[in-house]
Design an enzyme around this catalytic site. Sequence first.
Site, PDB file in Angstrom:
ATOM      1  N   TYR A  79       0.809  -1.241   0.227  1.00  0.00           N
ATOM      2  CA  TYR A  79       0.085  -0.131  -0.052  1.00  0.00           C
ATOM      3  C   TYR A  79       0.946   1.100   0.087  1.00  0.00           C
ATOM      4  O   TYR A  79       0.377   2.068  -0.793  1.00  0.00           O
ATOM      5  CB  TYR A  79      -1.076   0.009   1.157  1.00  0.00           C
ATOM      6  CG  TYR A  79      -1.952   1.181   1.541  1.00  0.00           C
ATOM      7  CD1 TYR A  79      -3.007   1.288   0.640  1.00  0.00           C
ATOM      8  CD2 TYR A  79      -1.847   1.957   2.323  1.00  0.00           C
ATOM      9  CE1 TYR A  79      -3.859   2.333   0.659  1.00  0.00           C
ATOM     10  CE2 TYR A  79      -2.642   3.210   2.401  1.00  0.00           C
ATOM     11  CZ  TYR A  79      -3.767   3.105   1.693  1.00  0.00           C
ATOM     12  OH  TYR A  79      -4.559   4.203   1.747  1.00  0.00           O
ATOM     13  N   LYS A 138       1.076   4.107  -2.827  1.00  0.00           N
ATOM     14  CA  LYS A 138       0.678   5.893  -2.497  1.00  0.00           C
ATOM     15  C   LYS A 138       1.847   6.559  -2.845  1.00  0.00           C
ATOM     16  O   LYS A 138       1.871   7.841  -3.281  1.00  0.00           O
ATOM     17  CB  LYS A 138       0.362   5.812  -1.093  1.00  0.00           C
ATOM     18  CG  LYS A 138      -1.107   5.041  -0.839  1.00  0.00           C
ATOM     19  CD  LYS A 138      -2.112   5.716  -1.539  1.00  0.00           C
ATOM     20  CE  LYS A 138      -3.540   5.042  -1.461  1.00  0.00           C
ATOM     21  NZ  LYS A 138      -4.634   5.553  -2.475  1.00  0.00           N
TER      22      LYS A 138
END
Lengths: 246, 79
Positions: free
Chosen positions: A153, A157
């Site tokens: 994740y 990002k």
Amino acid sequence: MFNLSGKTALVTGATGGIGGAVARALHAQGAHVVLSGTREAVLAELQAELGDRASYAVANLSDPDSVDGLVAAAEAVAGNPLDILVANAGITKDGLLMRMKDEDFQSVIQINLESYFRLTRAAVKGMMKRRSGRIIGVTSVVGVTGNPGQTNYSASKAGMIGFSKSLAQEVGSRGITVNCIAPGFIASPMTDVLNEQQRDAILGRIPAGRLGSGDEIAAAAVYLSSNEAAYVTGQTLHVNGGMAMI
Amino acid sequence: MSDTLERVRKIVIEQLDADPDKVTEKASFIDDLGADSLDTVELVMAFEEEFDVEIPDDAAEHIQTVGDAVKFIDEKLGA
């Protein structure tokens, strides 16, 4: 200030807490909002709530063809070219790296980062011709600070942030801005399930002493979408109650 | 004057907001018509759309004038 009348905006992940708040806020400032997500019933409900100047386009961000066609689909349902893209949809598949499966890494990168590439590529063509546009990627504080259990994740990002800076430089001369919003801990169904101990541990790291709300992220999206923010590009606006000061 | 030339000129005039008198076959997008690198990418994409041809990046690099574009497109279309 921040009047978006006459603008058309596409918000992905509009069925989620932050996406829904962003869509409502852009709509309240006068924009025609195209809601996107996978759950048609939820999209239809939000469209009905917003009333005029709202449409929806179902899309599955794990399907490249669906993503490639989304901007055109949004423009078709809105009946106008796209002025504002808010790429908000994202997923998590948390786990420590040593135990992370290929699929958990790839799907997070595909849905969070690759879809951002596909959406912006489609959106930027028309924006270049019209010499104006706003692209906003909703990233995360962990893309900058990291977080154990979120290698996939945070990579996706952080990738969005680097991507946005490069694109901002490519299209800056055409009146298009590209920025990110990096929320910290935002109250959502995801944080509702935390127990008191976990909650206290999180709050202890936030100077504001509370979780943020979707509306507070939406306010940042309104600002970055506005004509007033024309001179802000390639930036990441951190909205996190002070939990990371970057 | 070929049909391709007219269509290419129309795109160039519109895309670069150029003076039609300056958009001759010999005119260079960058040197004569004030295009920047982003403009040339947009032009190539507009040609691709107008003529329904694919212009690979290595070919696009060699399309520097209005005439270059017309020649490439005519060859592609087998005209």
